[in-house]
Design a protein around this motif. Structure first.
Motif, PDB file in Angstrom:
ATOM      1  N   GLY A 435       0.805  -1.230   0.000  1.00 33.06           N
ATOM      2  CA  GLY A 435       0.000   0.000   0.000  1.00 33.06           C
ATOM      3  C   GLY A 435       0.831   1.268   0.000  1.00 33.06           C
ATOM      4  N   GLY A 436       1.941   1.276   0.728  1.00 31.04           N
ATOM      5  CA  GLY A 436       2.770   2.476   0.790  1.00 31.04           C
ATOM      6  C   GLY A 436       3.357   2.849  -0.558  1.00 31.04           C
ATOM      7  N   ALA A 437       3.900   1.863  -1.271  1.00 31.36           N
ATOM      8  CA  ALA A 437       4.474   2.138  -2.590  1.00 31.36           C
ATOM      9  C   ALA A 437       3.398   2.593  -3.571  1.00 31.36           C
ATOM     10  CB  ALA A 437       5.169   0.886  -3.113  1.00 31.36           C
ATOM     11  N   PHE A 438       2.243   1.930  -3.535  1.00 32.47           N
ATOM     12  CA  PHE A 438       1.138   2.288  -4.433  1.00 32.47           C
ATOM     13  C   PHE A 438       0.693   3.730  -4.195  1.00 32.47           C
ATOM     14  CE2 PHE A 438      -3.534   2.501  -4.922  1.00 32.47           C
ATOM     15  CZ  PHE A 438      -3.617   2.305  -6.294  1.00 32.47           C
ATOM     16  N   LEU A 439       0.531   4.106  -2.924  1.00 37.19           N
ATOM     17  CA  LEU A 439       0.083   5.457  -2.612  1.00 37.19           C
ATOM     18  C   LEU A 439       1.148   6.504  -2.930  1.00 37.19           C
ATOM     19  CD1 LEU A 439      -1.782   4.903   0.777  1.00 37.19           C
ATOM     20  CD2 LEU A 439      -2.787   5.651  -1.367  1.00 37.19           C
ATOM     21  N   SER A 440       2.406   6.181  -2.703  1.00 38.82           N
ATOM     22  CA  SER A 440       3.468   7.158  -2.969  1.00 38.82           C
ATOM     23  C   SER A 440       3.543   7.504  -4.450  1.00 38.82           C
ATOM     24  CB  SER A 440       4.813   6.614  -2.481  1.00 38.82           C
ATOM     25  OG  SER A 440       5.190   5.468  -3.224  1.00 38.82           O
ATOM     26  N   TRP A 441       3.263   6.539  -5.311  1.00 41.29           N
ATOM     27  CA  TRP A 441       3.272   6.809  -6.747  1.00 41.29           C
ATOM     28  C   TRP A 441       2.097   7.702  -7.155  1.00 41.29           C
ATOM     29  CZ3 TRP A 441       3.864   0.901  -7.713  1.00 41.29           C
ATOM     30  CH2 TRP A 441       5.184   0.519  -7.422  1.00 41.29           C
ATOM     31  N   LEU A 442       0.965   7.546  -6.456  1.00 45.59           N
ATOM     32  CA  LEU A 442      -0.231   8.292  -6.834  1.00 45.59           C
ATOM     33  C   LEU A 442      -0.281   9.678  -6.202  1.00 45.59           C
ATOM     34  CD1 LEU A 442      -2.895   5.435  -6.636  1.00 45.59           C
ATOM     35  CD2 LEU A 442      -1.854   6.412  -8.683  1.00 45.59           C
ATOM     36  N   VAL A 443      -0.011   9.744  -4.885  1.00 47.29           N
ATOM     37  CA  VAL A 443      -0.120  11.027  -4.184  1.00 47.29           C
ATOM     38  C   VAL A 443       1.032  11.942  -4.539  1.00 47.29           C
ATOM     39  CG1 VAL A 443      -0.258  12.119  -1.914  1.00 47.29           C
ATOM     40  CG2 VAL A 443      -1.400   9.932  -2.304  1.00 47.29           C
ATOM     41  N   PHE A 444       2.243  11.372  -4.729  1.00 43.63           N
ATOM     42  CA  PHE A 444       3.423  12.155  -5.095  1.00 43.63           C
ATOM     43  C   PHE A 444       3.966  11.639  -6.428  1.00 43.63           C
ATOM     44  CE2 PHE A 444       3.426  11.984  -0.390  1.00 43.63           C
ATOM     45  CZ  PHE A 444       3.164  13.330  -0.152  1.00 43.63           C
ATOM     46  N   PRO A 445       3.333  12.012  -7.543  1.00 40.50           N
ATOM     47  CA  PRO A 445       3.817  11.495  -8.844  1.00 40.50           C
ATOM     48  C   PRO A 445       5.234  11.958  -9.169  1.00 40.50           C
ATOM     49  CG  PRO A 445       2.150  13.212  -9.131  1.00 40.50           C
ATOM     50  CD  PRO A 445       2.175  12.895  -7.682  1.00 40.50           C
ATOM     51  N   SER A 446       5.612  13.139  -8.649  1.00 37.38           N
ATOM     52  CA  SER A 446       6.998  13.600  -8.825  1.00 37.38           C
ATOM     53  C   SER A 446       7.762  13.283  -7.542  1.00 37.38           C
ATOM     54  CB  SER A 446       7.038  15.117  -9.071  1.00 37.38           C
ATOM     55  OG  SER A 446       6.321  15.439 -10.239  1.00 37.38           O
ATOM     56  N   PRO A 447       8.775  12.433  -7.611  1.00 39.01           N
ATOM     57  CA  PRO A 447       9.470  12.025  -6.378  1.00 39.01           C
ATOM     58  C   PRO A 447      10.197  13.188  -5.716  1.00 39.01           C
ATOM     59  CG  PRO A 447      10.649  11.255  -8.309  1.00 39.01           C
ATOM     60  CD  PRO A 447       9.355  11.817  -8.808  1.00 39.01           C
ATOM     61  N   TRP A 448      10.209  13.149  -4.384  1.00 38.61           N
ATOM     62  CA  TRP A 448      10.903  14.174  -3.605  1.00 38.61           C
ATOM     63  C   TRP A 448      12.360  13.776  -3.434  1.00 38.61           C
ATOM     64  CZ3 TRP A 448       7.599  16.423   0.972  1.00 38.61           C
ATOM     65  CH2 TRP A 448       6.380  16.895   0.464  1.00 38.61           C
ATOM     66  N   MET A 449      13.235  14.712  -3.711  1.00 39.32           N
ATOM     67  CA  MET A 449      14.676  14.496  -3.522  1.00 39.32           C
ATOM     68  C   MET A 449      15.122  15.363  -2.356  1.00 39.32           C
ATOM     69  SD  MET A 449      17.336  12.863  -4.411  1.00 39.32           S
ATOM     70  CE  MET A 449      19.099  12.950  -4.213  1.00 39.32           C
ATOM     71  N   ILE A 450      15.417  14.735  -1.229  1.00 38.24           N
ATOM     72  CA  ILE A 450      15.801  15.470  -0.024  1.00 38.24           C
ATOM     73  C   ILE A 450      17.277  15.204   0.253  1.00 38.24           C
ATOM     74  CG2 ILE A 450      15.351  15.792   2.440  1.00 38.24           C
ATOM     75  CD1 ILE A 450      12.507  14.777   1.925  1.00 38.24           C
ATOM     76  N   CYS A 451      18.076  16.236   0.195  1.00 34.75           N
ATOM     77  CA  CYS A 451      19.516  16.114   0.410  1.00 34.75           C
ATOM     78  C   CYS A 451      19.844  16.476   1.857  1.00 34.75           C
ATOM     79  CB  CYS A 451      20.282  17.031  -0.552  1.00 34.75           C
ATOM     80  SG  CYS A 451      20.026  16.617  -2.287  1.00 34.75           S
ATOM     81  N   LEU A 452      20.435  15.536   2.570  1.00 32.66           N
ATOM     82  CA  LEU A 452      20.793  15.725   3.967  1.00 32.66           C
ATOM     83  C   LEU A 452      22.213  15.212   4.196  1.00 32.66           C
ATOM     84  CD1 LEU A 452      17.537  14.458   5.757  1.00 32.66           C
ATOM     85  CD2 LEU A 452      18.303  16.825   5.615  1.00 32.66           C
ATOM     86  N   PRO A 453      22.867  15.667   5.263  1.00 41.42           N
ATOM     87  CA  PRO A 453      24.153  15.053   5.632  1.00 41.42           C
ATOM     88  C   PRO A 453      23.977  13.567   5.929  1.00 41.42           C
ATOM     89  CG  PRO A 453      23.814  17.111   6.819  1.00 41.42           C
ATOM     90  CD  PRO A 453      22.523  16.814   6.116  1.00 41.42           C
ATOM     91  N   TRP A 454      25.052  12.809   5.779  1.00 34.81           N
ATOM     92  CA  TRP A 454      24.929  11.347   5.905  1.00 34.81           C
ATOM     93  C   TRP A 454      24.454  10.920   7.281  1.00 34.81           C
ATOM     94  CZ3 TRP A 454      27.625   8.691   9.569  1.00 34.81           C
ATOM     95  CH2 TRP A 454      28.706   9.359  10.176  1.00 34.81           C
ATOM     96  N   TRP A 455      24.831  11.678   8.333  1.00 37.95           N
ATOM     97  CA  TRP A 455      24.416  11.258   9.671  1.00 37.95           C
ATOM     98  C   TRP A 455      22.930  11.513   9.899  1.00 37.95           C
ATOM     99  CZ3 TRP A 455      22.621  14.842  13.237  1.00 37.95           C
ATOM    100  CH2 TRP A 455      22.844  16.194  12.923  1.00 37.95           C
ATOM    101  N   LEU A 456      22.352  12.525   9.230  1.00 42.86           N
ATOM    102  CA  LEU A 456      20.906  12.735   9.317  1.00 42.86           C
ATOM    103  C   LEU A 456      20.153  11.712   8.479  1.00 42.86           C
ATOM    104  CD1 LEU A 456      20.380  16.622   9.274  1.00 42.86           C
ATOM    105  CD2 LEU A 456      19.904  15.029  11.129  1.00 42.86           C
ATOM    106  N   LYS A 457      20.747  11.311   7.342  1.00 46.12           N
ATOM    107  CA  LYS A 457      20.112  10.279   6.528  1.00 46.12           C
ATOM    108  C   LYS A 457      20.033   8.951   7.272  1.00 46.12           C
ATOM    109  CE  LYS A 457      18.895  11.487   2.273  1.00 46.12           C
ATOM    110  NZ  LYS A 457      17.563  11.194   1.702  1.00 46.12           N
ATOM    111  N   LEU A 458      21.062   8.644   8.029  1.00 50.33           N
ATOM    112  CA  LEU A 458      21.106   7.372   8.754  1.00 50.33           C
ATOM    113  C   LEU A 458      20.526   7.462  10.158  1.00 50.33           C
ATOM    114  CD1 LEU A 458      24.680   6.134   7.765  1.00 50.33           C
ATOM    115  CD2 LEU A 458      22.482   5.379   6.829  1.00 50.33           C
ATOM    116  N   LEU A 459      20.135   8.679  10.590  1.00 47.65           N
ATOM    117  CA  LEU A 459      19.698   8.842  11.971  1.00 47.65           C
ATOM    118  C   LEU A 459      18.425   8.048  12.265  1.00 47.65           C
ATOM    119  CD1 LEU A 459      20.189  10.214  14.670  1.00 47.65           C
ATOM    120  CD2 LEU A 459      18.844  12.166  13.858  1.00 47.65           C
TER     121      LEU A 459
END
Length: 575
Positions: A435-459
């Motif tokens: 369900g999550g993948a299906f909804l993400s494709w429909l609600v957000f047709p353009s993917p979000w690209m969020i750039c963060l430092p590596w420690w915030l990405k892994l936090l």
């Protein structure tokens, strides 16, 4: 009995067909970018018209599809869970009334028509909470009803304030310039949303509502009652600015932290899942107050899938172990109930945001968006700690129910043989996976690209791993854990009792209100108001009617006395 079966099956078929048609309508509306606004004018008064309005857009259609599908699965599940109930037809009517009220609320862009669905949810929820008709259910139902009445009054005052706008269709005035002209309107709407979604200080009613049957809990905590407040605030999201937004931000963060902390000390299976719902509602309010209403709606839908599955698995476990809800009386159920336990672990992992399950797509995105926003230190660590606490109480629940010691009686008939209860769990399990993948494709047709430092990405991943290890290993060391708990008993009681909120919401409020009402009753209703009001009027009427009756008796003595008094009065006036 035949009528019950026909109504039961026809309700499920209708809800499934309605869910499928709403899903098709949603796909058409989101790809062709159109919506319908239907208006029926009922009465006009001084340039203010009262209309019955419906809005059919991609958001309402998608939410209707989810509500209908989960309701159909809950009704299917109820056929096994409530099989021995003598009032099955009453239960089905109440569930359908609950769904109907939620449908009415979803498609209403008008505060007056929203109030009908809003009050319908409150009324039916009270009846369902007191369904088992015992003292505990009565107290929980009264707490639920009175807590939600605060929000009902806020909606009523909002309707009165919107009279100056010329109508109650808030969708046309839903921006900061219009709403700022009416002081307090946005605050009242936020208050209504907080009561229905059980944010601090109205959180006590949500765990208390677990007195209702488990199928009702699966419906309430996934897509109906508790999500109504979030959905209302999503509709009002363009107007959420200023200090009202700040209040919602702070209380949402405190709610998710408080609920996550309390769930780590709770032993009632249904209350642990209820506190997890409260924590996720805090997450929705948290991200909604930051201005990301689509993201809050996305998490609302993904949460509905795995939370309904989690409650169904909990009901199956409660049935299997003989009706007890204490997780300390369970353990080792993976050997005797593999399907229920597997589905429950799947829902728990989706709740924790395990990669590529339903909760991952919304929860991970919420965390990354929050990390990339301008948060202060307190709010940042509050969100991180609440995330770790979610994984902690989830793995604590897994230890006590799945992999711990077998604590059931020596003669226990525990199995997954009831197909009526297991088929809905399989259907919702597929939704919790895909369900999550299906909804993400429909609600957000353009993917979000969020750039963060590596420690915030892994936090988020690191916090989840630490929380899971603490929740599992700490409860394996049962004896030392109990000793630490006993040595810090006051802290444990404070954290495990939702910061004394149930006590303050019941005894604290009732004692304060009862003292005021007692003094008012003594000095007012039974005092001066009684003396100068009803009893005073009664005494004066009694005396005057006695004189009138004496005059009408044609008594010679009365006329002689009146004649003498008249002579005395004349003589005094003349001389």
């Amino acid at each position: 009995m035949i009528w019950n079966v026909v109504m039961y099956s026809s309700s499920m078929v209708f809800l499934c067909l309605f869910s499928f048609s709403c899903l098709l309508s949603f796909l058409m509306m989101i790809f062709l970018d159109f919506s319908y606004y239907i208006e029926w004018e009922i009465v006009t008064l001084n340039s203010s018209s009262l209309e019955m309005t419906f809005i059919l857009d991609w958001m309402s259609m998608l939410f209707l599809s989810f509500v209908s599908f989960i309701s159909a699965m809950v009704l299917f599940y109820s056929g096994g869970y409530m099989a021995g109930d003598n009032n099955m037809d009453r239960f089905i009517y109440l569930v359908l009334g609950f769904v109907g009220s939620m449908v009415f609320l979803i498609v209403s862009p008008n505060l007056v028509s929203i109030l009908l669905g809003w009050d319908g949810l409150g009324l039916v929820s009270y009846i369902l909470v007191v369904y088992y008709q015992n003292e505990k259910s009565a107290g929980a139902g009264m707490l639920t009803a009175l807590s939600n009445r605060v929000g009902d009054v806020a909606i009523l005052i909002s309707i009165a304030l919107m009279f100056d706008m010329g109508g109650w269709g808030f969708i046309f005035y839903n921006d900061s310039e219009w709403m700022s002209e009416i002081s307090g309107l946005v605050v009242l709407v936020i208050l209504a949303g907080m009561t229905k979604s059980a944010q601090i200080p109205f959180s006590a009613w949500l765990p208390a509502a677990m007195a209702a049957p488990t199928p009702v809990s699966a419906l309430v905590h996934s897509s109906t009652l508790v999500t109504a407040g979030v959905y209302l605030l999503i509709r009002f999201s363009p107007a959420l600015i200023g200090w009202g937004q700040s209040i919602l931000f702070i209380l949402g963060g405190l709610t998710m932290f408080m609920a996550g902390l309390g769930a780590n000390f709770e032993t009632d299976l249904k209350k642990i899942i209820a506190l997890s719902t409260l924590s996720q509602l805090g997450v929705m309010m948290y991200i909604l107050s930051m201005g990301y209403h689509k993201l809050a709606f996305f998490h609302l839908l993904t949460h509905a899938l795995f939370k309904a599955l989690l409650f169904m698995c909990a009901g199956s476990l409660i049935h299997g172990v003989g009706g007890t809800q204490d997780i300390r009386a369970m353990g080792g159920l993976i050997h005797v109930m593999p399907l229920s336990v597997t589905s429950m672990n799947l829902a728990n992992l989706a709740l924790c945001g395990a990669p590529f399950l339903a909760g991952f797509y919304s929860k991970d995105l919420i965390l990354e968006v929050a990390f990339s926003s301008l948060l202060n230190e307190v709010c940042f660590w509050l969100l991180v700690t609440a995330t770790g606490l979610t994984v902690c109480y989830t793995f604590r629940l897994i230890y006590y129910t799945v992999s711990g010691d077998y604590n059931l009686a020596s003669l226990s008939c525990t199995s997954d043989e009831d197909k009526i209860m297991t088929w809905p769990m399989i259907s919702l399990g597929l939704g919790a996976v895909a369900g999550g993948a299906f909804l993400s494709w429909l609600v957000f047709p353009s993917p979000w690209m969020i750039c963060l430092p590596w420690w915030l990405k892994l936090l988020a991943l690191m916090v989840s791993l630490v929380g899971g290890l603490v929740g599992y290993i700490l409860n394996m060391m049962v004896e030392s854990y109990r000793l630490v708990s006993l040595s810090n008993y006051s802290v444990v009681v404070f954290a495990g009792s939702m910061w004394f909120m149930p006590f303050l919401s019941t005894y604290g409020v009732s004692n304060f209100v009862l003292k005021i009402s007692q003094s008012y009753h003594q000095s007012g209703d039974s005092g001066w108001l009684e003396f100068y009001g009803a009893q005073g009027a009664y005494k004066s009427f009694e005396v005057s009617s006695g004189y009138i009756q004496l005059a009408q008796d044609n008594s010679v003595k009365f006329y002689m006395v009146m004649y003498v008094l008249w002579l005395i009065l004349v003589s005094v006036v003349l001389f």
